[in-house]
Design a protein around this motif. Structure first.
Motif, short mmCIF file in Angstrom:
data_model
loop_
_atom_site.label_atom_id
_atom_site.label_comp_id
_atom_site.label_asym_id
_atom_site.label_seq_id
_atom_site.Cartn_x
_atom_site.Cartn_y
_atom_site.Cartn_z
N LEU A 1 10.07 39.55 37.16
CA LEU A 1 10.04 38.59 36.05
C LEU A 1 8.96 37.52 36.25
O LEU A 1 8.39 37.01 35.29
N VAL A 2 8.67 37.18 37.51
CA VAL A 2 7.65 36.17 37.80
C VAL A 2 6.27 36.63 37.33
O VAL A 2 5.48 35.84 36.80
N ILE A 3 5.97 37.93 37.48
CA ILE A 3 4.62 38.42 37.13
C ILE A 3 4.57 39.09 35.76
O ILE A 3 3.49 39.44 35.28
N LEU A 4 5.72 39.27 35.11
CA LEU A 4 5.79 40.08 33.89
C LEU A 4 4.85 39.58 32.79
O LEU A 4 4.10 40.36 32.19
N HIS A 5 4.86 38.27 32.53
CA HIS A 5 4.09 37.74 31.39
C HIS A 5 2.59 37.76 31.64
O HIS A 5 1.80 37.81 30.70
N ASP A 6 2.18 37.72 32.93
CA ASP A 6 0.75 37.67 33.27
C ASP A 6 0.14 39.02 33.58
O ASP A 6 -0.98 39.33 33.15
N CYS A 7 0.88 39.83 34.34
CA CYS A 7 0.30 41.04 34.92
C CYS A 7 0.77 42.34 34.27
O CYS A 7 0.24 43.41 34.59
N ILE A 8 1.78 42.27 33.40
CA ILE A 8 2.32 43.52 32.83
C ILE A 8 2.18 43.53 31.31
O ILE A 8 1.49 44.41 30.75
N LEU A 9 2.79 42.58 30.63
CA LEU A 9 2.79 42.58 29.16
C LEU A 9 1.40 42.64 28.52
O LEU A 9 1.19 43.40 27.57
N PRO A 10 0.40 41.89 29.03
CA PRO A 10 -0.92 41.92 28.37
C PRO A 10 -1.61 43.29 28.43
O PRO A 10 -2.53 43.54 27.65
N TYR A 11 -1.18 44.15 29.36
CA TYR A 11 -1.87 45.44 29.54
C TYR A 11 -1.06 46.63 29.02
O TYR A 11 -1.39 47.78 29.32
N MET A 12 -0.02 46.34 28.25
CA MET A 12 0.77 47.40 27.67
C MET A 12 0.31 47.66 26.24
O MET A 12 -0.06 46.73 25.52
N ASN A 13 0.33 48.94 25.83
CA ASN A 13 -0.01 49.26 24.44
C ASN A 13 1.04 48.70 23.49
O ASN A 13 0.70 48.22 22.41
N GLU A 14 2.30 48.77 23.89
CA GLU A 14 3.39 48.27 23.06
C GLU A 14 4.29 47.35 23.89
O GLU A 14 5.30 47.79 24.44
N PRO A 15 3.94 46.08 23.99
CA PRO A 15 4.76 45.14 24.79
C PRO A 15 6.20 45.04 24.29
O PRO A 15 7.09 44.68 25.06
N THR A 16 6.42 45.36 23.02
CA THR A 16 7.78 45.25 22.47
C THR A 16 8.76 46.22 23.13
O THR A 16 9.97 46.07 23.00
N LEU A 17 8.23 47.21 23.87
CA LEU A 17 9.12 48.13 24.60
C LEU A 17 9.87 47.41 25.72
O LEU A 17 10.83 47.95 26.28
N MET A 18 9.41 46.19 26.05
CA MET A 18 10.07 45.40 27.09
C MET A 18 11.21 44.54 26.55
O MET A 18 11.84 43.79 27.29
N ILE A 19 11.46 44.63 25.25
CA ILE A 19 12.48 43.77 24.63
C ILE A 19 13.84 43.96 25.30
O ILE A 19 14.52 43.00 25.67
N ASP A 20 14.26 45.21 25.47
CA ASP A 20 15.58 45.47 26.06
C ASP A 20 15.69 44.91 27.47
O ASP A 20 16.69 44.26 27.82
N PHE A 21 14.67 45.14 28.27
CA PHE A 21 14.69 44.65 29.65
C PHE A 21 14.79 43.13 29.68
O PHE A 21 15.59 42.56 30.44
N LEU A 22 14.01 42.45 28.85
CA LEU A 22 13.99 40.99 28.87
C LEU A 22 15.25 40.38 28.29
O LEU A 22 15.74 39.36 28.79
#
Length: 511
Positions: free
Chosen positions: A268-289
């Motif tokens: 969760l510490v790195i999610l907003h900086d290192c993961i979400l910006p490089y995903m084609n569909e960041p909305t797929l992380m909705i359930d996890f978050l």
């Protein structure tokens, strides 16, 4: 020295004449020797590196689908092919030994095994052992790289040191792409067997490998490849879209399994900086978050960053978001190490002027109540934070300046335990807590709290410099203050106890 000389002679013999090919067994035998023979293993690994490196460059290993060793003895293969097939099997034996050595107790053995295998990856990429199925098809040694990745992800030990040694290879765009693919495959194979039971070492190793991945921002940044084929531009590995798809699939496969709590926080510490910006569909992380946000405590605080991006940039609608944010306000909020991050995001979420007054008043009141037991460094941040909320939402100023005063209010009507902000009766209360802080032992806190006694300016306070304020900084500031001499008026002491007609003065004198 004698062993090194013997191996050097053996290497020279094998490369010098095919009649000495059987001497390769002497090298492989030493490579697969007892674990305690570290020096022997290291010498053998270096010799294998030179031997099979030379054979790959000379193209003396069989190219294409490798037949079984017994089948190669049939008459339908030429003597040349039989030699190449036989030597290719020895090469595979060497790769198998090196893969096992990546789990050796001695780090220098692990490191040399890793570097030797990566040298073979580079050479196989330049001199493929895979026969192209059609002109221009990819001939990258994915299977060999998968062996390396599996060696970096043991199930029962921490491999972070070896993984950090491997990170230099991840600078190559093609290596990074195929490592991502291999990690995704590994997660599927390993975690499927555990039936949702966490594997702390394995999952930590996966995180250590994938969390530092530095994804390119645009296709023109992808210029560093280990090997480029003739038709490179037509292949997926050269497309940023394909890299993002692989990256997204890898993280989704990793996060769909139950994680240990410590690892959950790290993600969760790195999610907003290192993961979400490089995903084609960041909305797929909705359930996890949303699941993380519902857990409570520090995990919920850390999930706020990712949720903010999804709400702000991807139109996520989260029912009862503010109710959950309100529930996160507990005494620990002023003490956790993620305090700065939480208040930065809370400031953003409460910045809208369209929020109802009862909601903002509930936040102001709960923050004030919790401030009674907060440390000075937190108070110096939260008081300006509350003042900013008053500036944005003038309807809440009734908490400070109630027209009819506190007449008829025998007790505070605010219900601290109420989870629903609308039912907390915050707007019917007053900020007696801030008035109490005007008598705080720390002069800076008392001074900050006294601001509410005057009319607030329209310009908001900049709290960015106060979010990270620590007790050490406060103490250091006090120590560095220069004391000013203050003139004092006093009566000179005339007796032992300072009285004029002191009986003690008859018997004692002050010299």
């Amino acid at each position: 020295m004698a062993r090194a000389a013997a191996l050097a002679a053996c290497l020279e013999a094998v490369l010098g004449s095919r009649s000495n090919a059987n001497r390769v067994f002497e090298i492989l035998e030493l490579l697969a020797g007892p674990e305690e023979e570290v020096e022997g293993i290291l010498c053998a690994a270096r010799t294998c590196s030179r031997l099979f490196g030379a054979l790959l460059e000379r193209r003396e290993l069989f190219v294409g689908r490798l037949p079984a060793q017994e089948a190669s003895l049939a008459d339908n293969y030429s003597a040349e092919d039989k030699y190449r097939i036989w030597m290719r099997h020895r090469y595979n034996d060497c790769v198998g030994c090196l893969a096992e050595l990546m789990g050796h107790d001695a780090f220098q053995v692990k490191e040399l095994a890793l570097c030797t295998l990566m040298k073979f990856v580079e050479l196989e990429a330049r001199y493929p052992l895979i026969k192209a199925e059609w002109k221009g098809s990819l001939t990258f040694p994915r299977e060999l790289l998968k062996v390396v990745v599996d060696g970096l992800l043991p199930l029962n030990e921490d491999a972070s040191l070896l993984i950090s040694r491997f990170q230099e290879y991840m600078e190559y765009d093609d290596i990074r792409y195929f490592v991502i693919k291999a990690v995704t495959e590994s997660i599927g194979q390993v975690m499927q067997k555990t039936k949702e039971r966490p594997l702390p070492f394995y999952q930590q190793n996966v995180f250590s490998l994938i969390s530092p991945i530095n994804m390119p921002n645009k296709e023109s940044d992808m210029v560093k490849f280990l090997v480029k084929q003739d038709n490179w531009e037509e292949l997926k590995v050269s497309k940023l879209q394909a890299h993002k798809q692989a990256f997204e699939k890898m993280w989704l496969s990793f996060l769909k399994h139950k994680l240990p709590t410590g690892l959950y926080k790290k993600v969760l510490v790195i999610l907003h900086d290192c993961i979400l910006p490089y995903m084609n569909e960041p909305t797929l992380m909705i359930d996890f978050l949303t699941v993380a946000y519902g857990i409570g405590g520090a995990i919920s605080l850390l999930a706020l960053n990712g949720l903010f991006i999804l709400i702000h940039q991807h139109n996520l609608e989260y029912p009862d978001f503010y109710k959950k944010l309100y529930s996160l306000l507990d005494p620990s909020i002023y003490h956790v190490k993620y305090r700065a991050r939480f208040f930065h995001l809370a400031d953003l979420f409460l910045s809208s002027s369209h929020l109802p007054a009862y909601l903002v008043a509930a936040f102001i009141k709960r923050l004030s109540r919790l401030a009674l037991t907060a440390p000075p460094e937190a108070l110096l941040m939260v008081i300006p934070f509350i003042c900013n909320l008053f500036r944005r939402h003038p309807a809440c100023r009734v908490l400070v300046h109630r027209p009819n005063g506190l007449e008829g209010m025998s007790e505070d009507p605010y219900i601290m335990e109420e989870e629903e902000p609308s039912e907390s009766r915050a707007l019917q209360s007053s900020l007696w807590e801030i008035q109490s802080l005007q008598n705080h032992y720390h002069p800076d806190v008392a001074k900050a709290a006294a601001v509410l006694n005057q009319s607030l300016s329209e310009i908001e306070d900049d709290i960015s410099g106060l979010l990270e304020l620590s007790a050490y900084e406060l103490f250091d500031k006090e120590v560095k203050k220069k004391a000013i001499d203050v003139p004092l008026e006093f009566e000179q002491v005339r007796g032992l106890f300072g009285k004029k007609n002191d009986i003690f003065a008859e018997h004692f004198t002050l010299d």
